[in-house]
Design a protein around this motif. Sequence first.
Motif, short mmCIF file in Angstrom:
data_model
loop_
_atom_site.label_atom_id
_atom_site.label_comp_id
_atom_site.label_asym_id
_atom_site.label_seq_id
_atom_site.Cartn_x
_atom_site.Cartn_y
_atom_site.Cartn_z
N ARG A 6 22.62 16.95 -3.62
CA ARG A 6 22.56 15.55 -4.48
C ARG A 6 23.17 14.55 -3.67
N MET A 8 24.18 9.94 -3.97
CA MET A 8 23.98 8.80 -4.83
C MET A 8 24.27 7.71 -4.04
N ILE A 12 25.94 3.17 -7.31
CA ILE A 12 26.31 4.06 -8.23
C ILE A 12 27.71 4.30 -7.87
N GLN A 13 28.24 4.82 -6.61
CA GLN A 13 29.67 4.81 -6.28
C GLN A 13 30.57 3.63 -6.96
N VAL A 16 29.63 2.86 -11.07
CA VAL A 16 29.39 3.62 -12.31
C VAL A 16 30.65 4.58 -12.34
N MET A 18 33.18 7.63 -12.45
CA MET A 18 33.19 8.89 -12.25
C MET A 18 32.71 9.84 -13.37
N GLN A 21 29.09 9.40 -13.98
CA GLN A 21 28.35 10.14 -12.88
C GLN A 21 28.24 11.51 -13.14
N TRP A 25 24.87 14.34 -13.91
CA TRP A 25 24.58 15.30 -13.14
C TRP A 25 24.62 16.66 -14.04
N ILE A 80 19.88 3.74 -14.84
CA ILE A 80 20.20 4.61 -13.59
C ILE A 80 18.98 5.66 -13.63
N MET A 95 20.68 9.80 -7.03
CA MET A 95 21.07 9.07 -8.36
C MET A 95 21.15 7.48 -7.78
#
Length: 101
Positions: A6, A8, A12-13, A16, A18, A21, A25, A80, A95
């Motif tokens: 996985r 991202m 996203i980091q 979004v 945590m 996120q 997942w 997303i 992602m």
Amino acid sequence: MKKIERYMTRGIQADVPMEIQLFLWELQTGIRKSNKEIDYLQVYDLIIEEGQQKIRHTSEEPEYEKEYVIQVEEPMTAKIYIIEDDYGDKLVETMLLAEEY
């Protein structure tokens, strides 16, 4: 069962929280366990509704739609994607924000 990797994107980091996120997942893991075949593209629409985070999860093939409402510190509005690539011996899920596609 194939190995799953996985990843991202930076968007996203950076944008979004945590907790969102991790929830996405978790949803991805759940749908993979409940369905033998899932679409390579999972779509998560994030909407702020009455101060809470509403998440509308959809896919096209097979058709799927489910909504969730969760309490998070920083609800947000975004679209997303989680995109799956099958490399035979492993699955890679990425992602990303829709605007990064």
